[in-house]
Design a protein around this motif. Structure first.
Motif, PDB file in Angstrom:
ATOM      1  N   SER A 141       1.669  -1.045   3.621  1.00  0.00           N
ATOM      2  CA  SER A 141       1.313  -3.136   4.433  1.00  0.00           C
ATOM      3  C   SER A 141       1.206  -3.571   3.598  1.00  0.00           C
ATOM      4  O   SER A 141       0.884  -2.895   2.179  1.00  0.00           O
ATOM      5  CB  SER A 141       0.138  -3.088   5.424  1.00  0.00           C
TER       6      SER A 141
ATOM      7  N   CYS B 146       1.251  -1.261  -0.372  1.00  0.00           N
ATOM      8  CA  CYS B 146       0.405  -0.025   0.074  1.00  0.00           C
ATOM      9  C   CYS B 146       0.552   1.191  -0.052  1.00  0.00           C
ATOM     10  O   CYS B 146       1.281   1.366   0.849  1.00  0.00           O
ATOM     11  CB  CYS B 146      -1.060   0.358   1.661  1.00  0.00           C
TER      12      CYS B 146
ATOM     13  N   CYS C 253       0.156   3.127   3.672  1.00  0.00           N
ATOM     14  CA  CYS C 253       1.282   2.550   4.802  1.00  0.00           C
ATOM     15  C   CYS C 253       1.584   1.287   4.752  1.00  0.00           C
ATOM     16  O   CYS C 253       2.028   1.450   6.126  1.00  0.00           O
ATOM     17  CB  CYS C 253      -0.376   2.187   6.137  1.00  0.00           C
TER      18      CYS C 253
ATOM     19  N   CYS D  97      -6.090  -2.816   1.316  1.00  0.00           N
ATOM     20  CA  CYS D  97      -4.920  -3.223   2.296  1.00  0.00           C
ATOM     21  C   CYS D  97      -5.170  -3.246   3.832  1.00  0.00           C
ATOM     22  O   CYS D  97      -6.674  -3.300   3.947  1.00  0.00           O
ATOM     23  CB  CYS D  97      -3.363  -1.777   2.565  1.00  0.00           C
TER      24      CYS D  97
ATOM     25  N   HIS E 217      -6.935   0.617   3.094  1.00  0.00           N
ATOM     26  CA  HIS E 217      -6.688   1.945   1.597  1.00  0.00           C
ATOM     27  C   HIS E 217      -7.542   0.956   0.728  1.00  0.00           C
ATOM     28  O   HIS E 217      -6.668  -0.583   0.356  1.00  0.00           O
ATOM     29  CB  HIS E 217      -5.553   2.219   1.648  1.00  0.00           C
TER      30      HIS E 217
HETATM   31 ZN   LIG Z   1      -2.732   1.044   3.649  1.00  0.00          ZN
END
Ligand SMILES: [Zn+2]
Ligand SMILES: C[S@@+](CC[C@H](N)C(=O)[O-])C[C@H]1O[C@@H](n2cnc3c(N)ncnc32)[C@H](O)[C@@H]1O
Length: 292
Positions: A9, A4, A7, A23, A27
């Motif tokens: 992740s 992502c 963030c 994610c 998001h």
């Molecule tokens: Zn994210």
């Protein structure tokens, strides 16, 4: 392999088969109808329409699809064949892929090599390398994705900056950087320990005939590898004889387009002598860069 952009992740490995990439932190990035994903959040954009403009991208698409730079792709493909040990988990990633010519051409060549090898060894195994790329110009990525759809290909193209790649650490086997900017730190981060980085830059004589028409004096442009770390340097030189429309496309896709006034542009376009193509390919090996 993807992460992502907000963030960092990791996206689920199957995210490429979904209509919306989401994610763990919720998001969400929708897949556009042309098949690309915009992973460049608006807050990370430095301008409204970053990267190459529509006219440059269209000119590049037309010129490259005519095959004038095919020897360059062949040189990269042969080097990958000789030196990179690719398997079914391998990913070839083009950073700053533009409208995707090199990904398309490379997939065609490597798949060809692959089936030739299997034929010779009578081995039915199938190496399913993945081909993906990013560009900061949405218009370029859209065209890359659309051409992939037309060819019924399985490539993935995302809008993203090469200075913050939406890729997990150590996820890429071959990273291509062809006349496009990248962050060296990002290249180090995303390459697998066995990964290879191909950096293509113009060499001394590239389009020297255009430069003679455009500039009062032409200084030889001697490129050099990053920190002298290249494990191999390849030179690809030849001449081409494009027609006037193709010369105009070539001029429009280069930085010279801005340097040239109308009269100088016309000289470049109307001069029908052959044009010098001269590229340098620097090849870096992640294992050796880490040691240095
Ligand atoms: Zn994210
Ligand atoms: C000269 S073009 C080369 C495109 C393609 N590699 C090729 O050779 O056809 C440079 C490309 O880099 C892209 N670009 C510029 N800045 C970028 C960035 N920060 N992140 C990703 N792409 C970027 C431009 O939009 C453009 O498509």
């Amino acid at each position: 392999m993807w992460q992502c952009p907000i963030c960092q992740s990791p996206f689920n490995p199957l995210v490429e088969h979904t209509a919306s990439w989401q994610c763990a932190e919720q998001h969400r990035f929708d897949v556009a109808k042309q098949g690309y994903v915009n992973l460049l959040p608006v807050q990370f954009k430095n301008s409204l329409d970053p990267g190459d403009n529509k006219a440059m991208v269209q000119s590049r698409e037309a010129f490259l699809n005519a095959g004038f730079y095919a020897p360059l792709v062949q040189a990269i493909a042969s080097d990958i064949q000789s030196h990179a040990a690719l398997d079914s988990n391998s990913v070839v990633f083009d950073a700053g892929c533009g409208e995707g010519y090199y990904l398309r051409a490379l997939q065609a060549l490597l798949t060809q090599f692959d089936s030739d090898c299997h034929q010779a060894s009578n081995d039915a195994g199938d190496i399913d390398i993945r081909f993906c790329g990013n560009d900061i110009a949405k218009n370029a990525v859209l065209r890359a994705a659309r051409q992939n759809q037309v060819l019924q290909g399985n490539q993935t193209h995302v809008v993203a900056s090469s200075f913050a790649l939406p890729l997990q650490d150590e996820s890429i086997d071959v990273l291509l950087q062809i006349f496009a900017p990248v962050s060296q730190a990002e290249v180090f981060r995303v390459l697998k320990p066995s990964g290879t980085w191909y950096q293509v830059v113009p060499n001394d004589n590239h389009l020297i005939e255009f430069k003679r028409h455009l500039y009062q004096s032409v200084n030889a442009h001697q490129p050099s590898p990053e920190d002298g770390l290249a494990v191999r340097e390849l030179t690809v030189s030849y001449t081409i004889s494009p027609n006037q429309i193709q010369r105009e496309q070539l001029l429009s896709m280069t930085p010279y387009a801005h340097a040239a006034n109308a009269e100088k542009r016309q000289r470049c376009i109307q001069d029908d002598s052959p044009l010098s193509i001269d590229f340098k390919i620097y090849v870096y090996q992640q294992s050796q860069m880490k040691e240095a």
